[in-house]
Design a protein around this motif. Structure first.
Motif, PDB file in Angstrom:
ATOM      1  N   THR A  47       0.833  -1.205   0.000  1.00 43.32           N
ATOM      2  CA  THR A  47       0.000   0.000   0.000  1.00 43.32           C
ATOM      3  C   THR A  47       0.872   1.260   0.000  1.00 43.32           C
ATOM      4  O   THR A  47       0.595   2.224  -0.727  1.00 43.32           O
ATOM      5  CB  THR A  47      -0.926   0.001   1.231  1.00 43.32           C
ATOM      6  N   LYS A  48       1.921   1.244   0.813  1.00 44.82           N
ATOM      7  CA  LYS A  48       2.805   2.409   0.892  1.00 44.82           C
ATOM      8  C   LYS A  48       3.584   2.596  -0.408  1.00 44.82           C
ATOM      9  O   LYS A  48       3.831   3.733  -0.829  1.00 44.82           O
ATOM     10  CB  LYS A  48       3.753   2.255   2.071  1.00 44.82           C
ATOM     11  N   ARG A  84       2.023   7.213  -6.489  1.00 47.51           N
ATOM     12  CA  ARG A  84       1.109   8.322  -6.790  1.00 47.51           C
ATOM     13  C   ARG A  84       1.770   9.668  -6.492  1.00 47.51           C
ATOM     14  O   ARG A  84       1.580  10.645  -7.225  1.00 47.51           O
ATOM     15  CB  ARG A  84      -0.184   8.165  -5.994  1.00 47.51           C
ATOM     16  N   GLN A  85       2.552   9.719  -5.410  1.00 47.23           N
ATOM     17  CA  GLN A  85       3.272  10.945  -5.076  1.00 47.23           C
ATOM     18  C   GLN A  85       4.263  11.301  -6.182  1.00 47.23           C
ATOM     19  O   GLN A  85       4.421  12.471  -6.546  1.00 47.23           O
ATOM     20  CB  GLN A  85       4.011  10.778  -3.749  1.00 47.23           C
ATOM     21  N   LYS A  90       2.497   1.850  -3.423  1.00 45.57           N
ATOM     22  CA  LYS A  90       1.554   2.448  -4.370  1.00 45.57           C
ATOM     23  C   LYS A  90       1.354   3.926  -4.069  1.00 45.57           C
ATOM     24  O   LYS A  90       1.243   4.755  -4.974  1.00 45.57           O
ATOM     25  CB  LYS A  90       0.213   1.711  -4.320  1.00 45.57           C
ATOM     26  N   SER A  91       1.296   4.260  -2.782  1.00 49.04           N
ATOM     27  CA  SER A  91       1.113   5.654  -2.395  1.00 49.04           C
ATOM     28  C   SER A  91       2.291   6.508  -2.862  1.00 49.04           C
ATOM     29  O   SER A  91       2.101   7.609  -3.387  1.00 49.04           O
ATOM     30  CB  SER A  91       0.962   5.765  -0.874  1.00 49.04           C
TER      31      SER A  91
END
Length: 310
Positions: free
Chosen positions: A242-243, A249-250, A245-246
């Motif tokens: 999850t991190k 996006r950043q 993927k985050s």
């Protein structure tokens, strides 16, 4: 105006116009050469200040990009090691079942007194697999950072924007527990063979002399412990995924933001070369006409001489 050889008003006006044309021509030539209508502060102080500030922001975004990429690399290394661990845990569950079903030795009262040869071999395989797990966890290090080890007081964070506050992305919480805490399989805390040091996240498997030497050692190889480890570790992997993927996006946002900044700066300072090229041709023609006009104006004083000719 009276004719005079001391003052030539026409020449003065022609010279002023020629100088103005030359200044405009110099400005246009600079714009064509540099491709910018605001190259220095004297071109337009306010626009120059804005553009300089935004260029500094673009430079800062490069640093943000590097920080995010570092975070992604840390997570990618962890995820790669995690795949190895998950495969090992899957095999461990099968070994745990086999160990529980393997022949054992009993006393007259029916109590287990030891493990059969087959069980000892299975235990040895189990220990080797556990060592593989912890070696993979310990080796999942990038730039000195390992998401599976115990985090320090500051945690593991990367910078994701240039704001003064709330500009950090947390990969691992401050003082976060080592992932291997859930993979000790009942080993006692401490150091040495069969011991797990939670402070450092290091675990030393039992050596061949101690593996399965006592019936109580079977508690270290229970199916329930392996299942608990699988549940815990898959949750850890889900969190890392999850991190990752985050951060992806950043990174996409930083790319778009930098593109927008570059476009905005260009709108402020870039010259319209088609327009400037046409203007350059016109000014060059105007300059030639100005030189001719000045030449004509300078000839006016010679007209006075004709008044004195007989």
């Amino acid at each position: 105006m009276a004719n005079s050889i001391n003052t030539n008003r026409g020449a003065l006006i022609a010279l002023q116009n020629l100088n103005a044309t030359n200044r405009s021509l110099e400005t246009t030539q600079n714009r064509v050469n540099t491709g910018m209508k605001v190259a220095t502060a004297k071109d337009n102080g306010a626009i120059f200040a804005i553009a300089t500030s935004q260029r500094a922001e673009m430079g800062a975004q490069d640093a943000v990009r590097q920080s995010i990429q570092r975070g992604q690399s840390i997570l990618d290394v962890g995820l790669a090691a995690g795949e190895t661990v998950i495969e090992a845990l899957t095999e461990l569950k099968s070994l745990a079942v086999a160990i529980q079903d393997a022949p054992k030795t009993y006393d007259n009262a029916g109590a287990v007194t030891g493990l059969g040869e087959n069980a000892k071999k299975l235990v040895a395989d189990f220990e080797a697999m556990v060592k593989e797990i912890h070696v993979a966890l310990a080796g999942a290090t990038f730039d000195g950072v390992n998401v599976f080890k115990k985090a320090d007081a500051a945690g593991i964070k990367v910078t994701v924007n240039t704001a003064a506050a709330n500009n950090k992305f947390e990969i691992k919480a401050a003082n976060g527990a080592a992932t291997a805490d859930a993979l000790a399989f009942g080993s006692a805390a401490g150091t040495g063979a069969g011991k797990y040091d939670a402070a450092t996240g290091e675990w030393q498997p039992k050596d061949d002399a101690t593996s399965g030497a006592t019936p109580s050692a079977l508690t270290d190889y229970g199916v329930d412990k392996v299942e608990a480890a699988i549940t815990s570790f898959t949750a850890t992997m889900a969190d890392l995924g999850t991190k990752s993927k985050s951060l992806g996006r950043q990174m996409t946002f930083v790319d778009k933001f930098q593109d927008s900044l570059e476009t905005g700066i260009g709108n402020l300072v870039d010259a319209d070369l088609a327009k400037e090229s046409a203007k350059l041709t016109a000014l060059q023609t105007k300059q030639q006409l100005g030189v001719q006009a000045l030449s004509i104006a300078n000839q006016s004083s010679s007209i006075v001489l004709s008044l004195f000719r007989g």
